[in-house]
Design a protein around this motif. Structure first.
Motif, mmCIF file in Angstrom:
data_model
loop_
_atom_site.group_PDB
_atom_site.id
_atom_site.type_symbol
_atom_site.label_atom_id
_atom_site.label_comp_id
_atom_site.label_asym_id
_atom_site.label_seq_id
_atom_site.Cartn_x
_atom_site.Cartn_y
_atom_site.Cartn_z
ATOM 1 N N GLY A 99 18.594 -8.764 4.697
ATOM 2 C CA GLY A 99 17.813 -8.012 3.711
ATOM 3 C C GLY A 99 18.552 -6.753 3.292
ATOM 4 O O GLY A 99 18.815 -5.878 4.127
ATOM 5 N N GLY A 148 17.414 -4.472 1.106
ATOM 6 C CA GLY A 148 16.451 -3.612 0.409
ATOM 7 C C GLY A 148 16.625 -2.182 0.891
ATOM 8 O O GLY A 148 17.737 -1.763 1.245
ATOM 9 N N GLY A 151 17.687 -2.138 4.977
ATOM 10 C CA GLY A 151 18.968 -2.788 5.268
ATOM 11 C C GLY A 151 20.131 -2.032 4.635
ATOM 12 O O GLY A 151 21.193 -1.845 5.262
ATOM 13 N N ASP A 169 21.288 -10.869 1.169
ATOM 14 C CA ASP A 169 20.053 -10.799 0.384
ATOM 15 C C ASP A 169 20.001 -11.993 -0.565
ATOM 16 O O ASP A 169 21.025 -12.585 -0.905
ATOM 17 N N ARG A 222 22.547 -4.485 -6.387
ATOM 18 C CA ARG A 222 22.658 -4.119 -4.962
ATOM 19 C C ARG A 222 24.082 -3.698 -4.599
ATOM 20 O O ARG A 222 24.289 -2.846 -3.749
ATOM 21 N N GLY A 260 22.278 -15.100 -0.829
ATOM 22 C CA GLY A 260 21.763 -16.415 -0.457
ATOM 23 C C GLY A 260 20.426 -16.239 0.237
ATOM 24 O O GLY A 260 20.122 -15.157 0.755
ATOM 25 N N ALA A 266 15.659 -6.970 8.279
ATOM 26 C CA ALA A 266 15.129 -5.952 7.351
ATOM 27 C C ALA A 266 14.700 -6.639 6.055
ATOM 28 O O ALA A 266 15.032 -6.183 4.961
ATOM 29 N N TYR A 287 10.898 -17.379 6.725
ATOM 30 C CA TYR A 287 11.923 -17.813 7.687
ATOM 31 C C TYR A 287 11.668 -17.187 9.066
ATOM 32 O O TYR A 287 12.053 -17.750 10.097
HETATM 33 C C1 LIG Z 1 3.899 -0.467 -5.762
HETATM 34 C C2 LIG Z 1 4.622 0.117 -4.587
HETATM 35 C C3 LIG Z 1 4.717 1.492 -4.463
HETATM 36 C C4 LIG Z 1 5.374 2.051 -3.369
HETATM 37 N N1 LIG Z 1 5.463 3.412 -3.269
HETATM 38 C C5 LIG Z 1 6.045 3.979 -2.196
HETATM 39 C C6 LIG Z 1 6.130 5.392 -2.067
HETATM 40 O O1 LIG Z 1 5.687 6.144 -2.946
HETATM 41 N N2 LIG Z 1 6.724 5.910 -0.958
HETATM 42 C C7 LIG Z 1 7.233 5.100 0.030
HETATM 43 O O2 LIG Z 1 7.760 5.616 1.026
HETATM 44 N N3 LIG Z 1 7.177 3.739 -0.065
HETATM 45 C C8 LIG Z 1 6.604 3.162 -1.153
HETATM 46 N N4 LIG Z 1 6.548 1.795 -1.258
HETATM 47 C C9 LIG Z 1 6.979 0.966 -0.129
HETATM 48 C C10 LIG Z 1 8.488 0.769 -0.054
HETATM 49 O O3 LIG Z 1 9.001 0.322 -1.276
HETATM 50 C C11 LIG Z 1 8.778 -0.243 1.047
HETATM 51 O O4 LIG Z 1 8.100 0.143 2.216
HETATM 52 C C12 LIG Z 1 10.260 -0.320 1.353
HETATM 53 O O5 LIG Z 1 10.944 -0.828 0.247
HETATM 54 C C13 LIG Z 1 10.503 -1.184 2.581
HETATM 55 O O6 LIG Z 1 11.878 -1.401 2.760
HETATM 56 P P1 LIG Z 1 12.393 -2.732 3.478
HETATM 57 O O7 LIG Z 1 13.869 -2.633 3.464
HETATM 58 O O8 LIG Z 1 11.687 -2.919 4.741
HETATM 59 O O9 LIG Z 1 11.933 -3.913 2.521
HETATM 60 P P2 LIG Z 1 12.427 -4.205 1.045
HETATM 61 O O10 LIG Z 1 12.945 -2.967 0.401
HETATM 62 O O11 LIG Z 1 11.297 -4.922 0.379
HETATM 63 O O12 LIG Z 1 13.674 -5.175 1.233
HETATM 64 C C14 LIG Z 1 13.567 -6.465 1.764
HETATM 65 C C15 LIG Z 1 14.737 -7.285 1.239
HETATM 66 O O13 LIG Z 1 14.788 -8.538 1.908
HETATM 67 C C16 LIG Z 1 15.145 -9.553 0.998
HETATM 68 N N5 LIG Z 1 14.651 -10.839 1.506
HETATM 69 C C17 LIG Z 1 13.386 -11.159 1.865
HETATM 70 N N6 LIG Z 1 13.324 -12.431 2.281
HETATM 71 C C18 LIG Z 1 14.582 -12.932 2.182
HETATM 72 C C19 LIG Z 1 15.151 -14.199 2.466
HETATM 73 N N7 LIG Z 1 14.443 -15.245 2.951
HETATM 74 N N8 LIG Z 1 16.481 -14.372 2.231
HETATM 75 C C20 LIG Z 1 17.248 -13.334 1.758
HETATM 76 N N9 LIG Z 1 16.742 -12.125 1.486
HETATM 77 C C21 LIG Z 1 15.433 -11.919 1.695
HETATM 78 C C22 LIG Z 1 14.459 -9.113 -0.310
HETATM 79 O O14 LIG Z 1 15.092 -9.686 -1.446
HETATM 80 C C23 LIG Z 1 14.595 -7.588 -0.259
HETATM 81 O O15 LIG Z 1 15.733 -7.133 -0.943
HETATM 82 C C24 LIG Z 1 5.944 1.202 -2.379
HETATM 83 C C25 LIG Z 1 5.859 -0.182 -2.515
HETATM 84 C C26 LIG Z 1 5.217 -0.730 -3.612
HETATM 85 C C27 LIG Z 1 5.135 -2.231 -3.747
#
Ligand SMILES: Cc1cc2nc3c(=O)[nH]c(=O)nc-3n(C[C@H](O)[C@H](O)[C@H](O)COP(=O)(O)OP(=O)(O)OC[C@H]3O[C@@H](n4cnc5c(N)ncnc54)[C@H](O)[C@@H]3O)c2cc1C
Length: 418
Positions: free
Chosen positions: A8, A10, A13, A35, A63, A76, A104, A257
């Motif tokens: 991940g 995002g 990660g 990703d 990215r 992928g 992540a 997964y």
């Molecule tokens: C509407 C909205 C408003 C928000 N506002 C705020 C805010 O004001 N302040 C704040 O702190 N947070 C906010 N957030 C929350 C914040 O965006 C998330 O908590 C944060 O992005 C989490 O990071 P992460 O890396 O855990 O997940 P993500 O950033 O979601 O990254 C996960 C990554 O994993 C990849 N992935 C998933 N499954 C697979 C797979 N099977 N194969 C390959 N890749 C995969 C995805 O493509 C993605 O790129 C908001 C969220 C939303 C939806």
């Protein structure tokens, strides 16, 4: 070579690989991140898309821009982790081995989990704003909406950014006023929680803001199904809430997964130690960001503060030393309240959001649980900080642990923990 594999790219990660590439010797460590696509979405920006505040182009970047030299980005879809064999398989058949794995992959809205949500009204009367497609379609629907019953709804907790549906509600109320049609719209906020938010002091404050805006609150509502013909939300205790336009936050689940690999709980969240983020099942797997099951809001700020602690811990861990850092659940979020104002909340595992000033006592400049313009400007400035400081893993002068400085501790509260 030792292999670190991050699943991940995002918020969490990307920060992990930026922090660790600087810390882990290049001659000894290979770092790879996977990703499913190259589009990094700035998710907090989704809130403004339905009101025309941002266009999709304003909140999506490649990215690759954020992955440092010396880290391989693999595009992928992850199909399965073989945790006993230390390898990850992609849906196209590629297989990657690892010595240490960081999960992540966040959470996603799952409208398919509620009967009727993806029925004939999906995309015509029922929308979400947690995806770019959903938020853009909602912008068109709001533009065409000229009166009736607008229901904002949370399916179940936890969701990422638990204040986002409240923010949407405040913004839509201001938006309808600006269009001069507020009097012809009834707004209802429907939540599975007993009040407007998860913690007593913030819940009281945010609940009274709903009251002031004449927004009805329907609490303890656990949706069982959506009746497309009657245009109603139906709860398990047989309450019915009619709508003309429904803005819902579907169930938020971890990636499928994770379940297929036997690594998740019933919502596909990875169980970890809440202070180190080390998997409870495997001692070479960590889960960071929304993907884990720590008992605090799923938020980018939590990802950020926890990555700071994790990066130091990881370096100790791979050197065979005890991890000395302990993540305290620090979270903070700006809360848009409409009319160019906002609030700020700052809390952790042990301390609920309190009133006061942040980050400095008396000076602020941000007000905790208090509406002001600076908090709104802080929220808008955050997009720049995200792309330029947070994702590249640059130092930000904010402590990763929550501080009580500037916070007003209530003498006593009889409010029950929610
Ligand atoms: C509407 C909205 C408003 C928000 N506002 C705020 C805010 O004001 N302040 C704040 O702190 N947070 C906010 N957030 C929350 C914040 O965006 C998330 O908590 C944060 O992005 C989490 O990071 P992460 O890396 O855990 O997940 P993500 O950033 O979601 O990254 C996960 C990554 O994993 C990849 N992935 C998933 N499954 C697979 C797979 N099977 N194969 C390959 N890749 C995969 C995805 O493509 C993605 O790129 C908001 C969220 C939303 C939806």
């Amino acid at each position: 070579m030792k292999r670190l594999l991050v699943l991940g790219a995002g918020t969490a990660g990307t920060m992990v690989v930026n922090k660790l590439r600087k810390r882990l010797d290049r001659s000894q460590w290979q770092i790879t991140i996977i990703d499913q696509n190259d589009d990094h979405l700035y998710q907090p920006g989704l809130l403004f898309v339905p009101f025309g505040g941002y266009r999709p182009d304003d909140i999506v970047e490649s990215r690759r821009r954020f992955i440092p030299d010396g880290v391989d980005l693999v595009l992928g879809e992850i199909d399965r982790v073989n945790a006993d064999g230390n390898s990850v398989r992609l849906t196209d058949g590629r297989e990657l081995g690892y010595d240490f794995l960081v999960i992540a992959t966040g959470v996603s809205p799952r409208p398919d989990q509620t009967p009727g949500m993806l029925g004939p009204l999906w995309g015509t009367r029922i929308f979400d704003f947690f995806t770019l497609d959903g938020a853009t379609a909602l912008a068109r629907a709001l533009d065409a909406f000229d009166g009736g019953r607008l229901v904002v709804h949370i399916t179940d907790m936890p969701i990422k950014c638990p204040v986002a549906p409240l923010e949407f509600t405040f913004l839509v109320e201001a938006y309808l006023r600006s269009r001069g049609i507020r009097d012809s719209v009834e707004i209802v906020y429907v939540t599975p929680l007993p009040g407007a938010f998860t913690k007593p002091i913030a819940s009281t404050q945010l609940g009274s803001m709903l009251d002031e805006r004449k927004i009805m609150l329907e609490s303890d509502f656990l949706v069982e199904r959506i009746d497309n013909e009657a245009k109603t939300l139906v709860s398990y205790d047989e309450r019915e809430i009619p709508f003309d336009l429904l803005v819902t936050v579907p169930l938020n689940m971890g990636a499928d997964y994770v379940a297929r690999s036997g690594l998740g709980d019933e919502l596909n969240y990875v169980p970890v130690d809440k202070h180190t983020l080390l998997s409870r099942a495997y001692d070479n797997i960590f889960a960071i960001g929304d993907a884990n099951n720590i008992p605090i809001s799923k938020a980018g700020s939590v990802a950020h503060f926890s990555v700071e602690v994790f990066a130091d811990n990881f370096c100790q861990f791979v050197d065979g030393k005890p991890m000395t850092g302990s993540f305290d659940g620090h979270a903070n979020c700006f809360v848009e309240s409409g009319d160019g104002k906002g609030l700020l909340i700052d809390f952790n595992y042990d301390t609920e959001p309190l009133t006061g000033k942040y980050p400095l006592p008396f000076v602020g400049p941000f007000g905790l649980l208090a509406e002001n313009r600076r908090n709104h400007w802080g929220k808008l400035a955050f997009r720049w900080m995200y792309w330029h400081l947070l994702l590249p893993g640059r130092p930000i002068p904010l402590p990763s642990h929550m501080s009580m400085a500037g916070k007003h501790q209530p003498a006593a509260t009889d409010a029950k923990e929610m």
